[in-house]
Design an enzyme around this catalytic site. Sequence first.
Site, PDB file in Angstrom:
ATOM      1  N   LYS A  80     -12.156 -23.782   4.269  1.00  0.00           N
ATOM      2  CA  LYS A  80     -13.011 -24.786   3.747  1.00  0.00           C
ATOM      3  C   LYS A  80     -14.429 -24.089   3.297  1.00  0.00           C
ATOM      4  CE  LYS A  80     -15.242 -28.892   5.701  1.00  0.00           C
ATOM      5  NZ  LYS A  80     -15.523 -29.818   6.956  1.00  0.00           N
ATOM      6  N   SER A 155     -14.201 -34.686   6.137  1.00  0.00           N
ATOM      7  CA  SER A 155     -14.754 -33.987   4.885  1.00  0.00           C
ATOM      8  C   SER A 155     -13.639 -32.639   4.658  1.00  0.00           C
ATOM      9  CB  SER A 155     -16.078 -33.512   5.391  1.00  0.00           C
ATOM     10  OG  SER A 155     -16.018 -32.509   6.329  1.00  0.00           O
ATOM     11  N   SER A 179     -13.710 -34.635  11.026  1.00  0.00           N
ATOM     12  CA  SER A 179     -13.387 -33.868   9.478  1.00  0.00           C
ATOM     13  C   SER A 179     -12.352 -33.015   9.715  1.00  0.00           C
ATOM     14  CB  SER A 179     -14.563 -33.322   9.137  1.00  0.00           C
ATOM     15  OG  SER A 179     -15.394 -34.276   8.380  1.00  0.00           O
TER      16      SER A 179
HETATM   17  N1  GLN Z   1     -16.817 -38.497   8.457  1.00  0.00           N
HETATM   18  C1  GLN Z   1     -18.126 -38.029   9.445  1.00  0.00           C
HETATM   19  C2  GLN Z   1     -19.317 -37.845   8.519  1.00  0.00           C
HETATM   20  O1  GLN Z   1     -19.336 -38.235   7.450  1.00  0.00           O
HETATM   21  C3  GLN Z   1     -17.581 -36.879  10.035  1.00  0.00           C
HETATM   22  C4  GLN Z   1     -17.763 -35.567   9.172  1.00  0.00           C
HETATM   23  C5  GLN Z   1     -17.284 -34.324   9.838  1.00  0.00           C
HETATM   24  O2  GLN Z   1     -16.526 -34.382  10.691  1.00  0.00           O
HETATM   25  N2  GLN Z   1     -17.947 -33.165   9.211  1.00  0.00           N
HETATM   26  O3  GLN Z   1     -20.114 -37.438   9.188  1.00  0.00           O
END
Ligand code: GLN
Length: 490
Positions: A80, A155, A179
């Site tokens: 990532k 994400s 995420s």
């Molecule tokens: N979808 C969540 C957010 O937007 C979690 C994101 C993540 O785990 N990095 O913050």
Amino acid sequence: MSSLLNLPAAELVTRLAAGDVTSAALTEECLAAISQRDSSVRAFLNVDVERSLAQARSIDARRAAGESIGILQGLPIAVKDLICEEGVSCTCASRMLENYISPYSAHVIERLRAAGAVLVGRANMDEFAMGSSGENSAFQVTANPWDLERTPGGSSSGSAAAVAGRLTPMSLGSDTGGSIRQPASLCGVVGLKPTYGRVSRYGLVAFASSLDQIGPFASDVHGAALLLEAMAGHDPRDSTSVDRPVPSYTNSLNEPLKGLRIGVAREHFAEGLDDEVAEVVRRALDVYRSLGAELIDIELPHSKYAVAVYYLIAPSEASSNLARYEGIHYGHRTEKAGSLADLYARSRGEAFGTEVKRRIMLGVYALSSGYYDQYYVKALKVRRLIRNDFDAAFAKVDVIAGPVTPSTAFKLGERTSDPMAMYLSDIYTIPANLAGIPGISIPAGLSPSGLPVGLQLQAAPFAEETLLRAARMFEAATDHHRLIPPMARS
Ligand code: GLN
């Protein structure tokens, strides 16, 4: 000949170790798959062909010379794009870091190299890991290999799509509120968020430091166990990294858990969960029952506050962490600045996307002197109550099983104008981050419309061994992990 990439990750590692396939040959297959399919999946922001082939060849040469290679044995992996690797760009899918080259490598990158990984490329993501669909990337939108009009989740969008699309057998993601687990669920792959402190965050670009953890994606549970084993362990450069021995997750993986006690929370099946997801999860619970597990009702009464608590704590920490990007120390610098304050404002205004700006505004508001006690401190107190619920549950059960996310993969564009709908994607995953406990998403089968559904298992802090064994038990009994999206079959 069917592609090697159709095999689960752990089988590939076994073949590499046995010398049945070389790392160079496998890496070439990945690179070929990327050049054939990534124009439609768009999982990668950057692939370094020469560099990854050179890594693979050097691993093969070392093996030929009788050297031991480490547990990943030359397996190609995607990373990532928010985990620093020396000399490689690390954009966090943001214009802010478009031209940033990491001067050092993250702890996990050092560990992966020592374990014999080939790092093939950088995976797309939501900007600074804020999002649940990948649509907040400043550069491209990743598609779900099961249906190119749908989101892979986020994400860690590219990391999940790379594994699902059989572009690389494993990848690294990060999980602050879901995420890793949510995209793993939507893409039909295995994704694990470790216990907070199990894996060093040194070299991970910070979003919300008290919640962030790096974790593995793989096409099977064994692969995820290998990758976790390669990364986990103490690192003095991260003060929240816990000094505690790392068990061999792979050695005990196939020992079935006799009398496994599985907690089922009423709160996980309340309003908001799609019927087709609930149905797959219930069938998964039946599988465990048939394997001799005991299903026990538990309560997580404070979990209903988790999304609200998260959207105070995560933005508060983000607003502080992202203060460093002002065009001087780090990041994009405007060409139009007058005063210093103007330079900060313009640089940030030009380079951050809408969602990142929304989080910063929420965070500075929650931390402002007039509201700090009312919002931020209150959120910290409820966070503790959420952890207490889990502690009480894990006094009675070994793992908690339930859904990962309320729906299957939604259409790209469907939720971009409705932040609340997007935020609710993480309703079942956020509590684990707030409590610091580990959680895994494993493929549980397809919905009637042919889209993957994940099963989430959660365990007590540092009980990854139990979590992985429970996950492997289900995988061995069902084989859902062998389902491959039509576009990736070969
Ligand atoms: N979808 C969540 C957010 O937007 C979690 C994101 C993540 O785990 N990095 O913050």
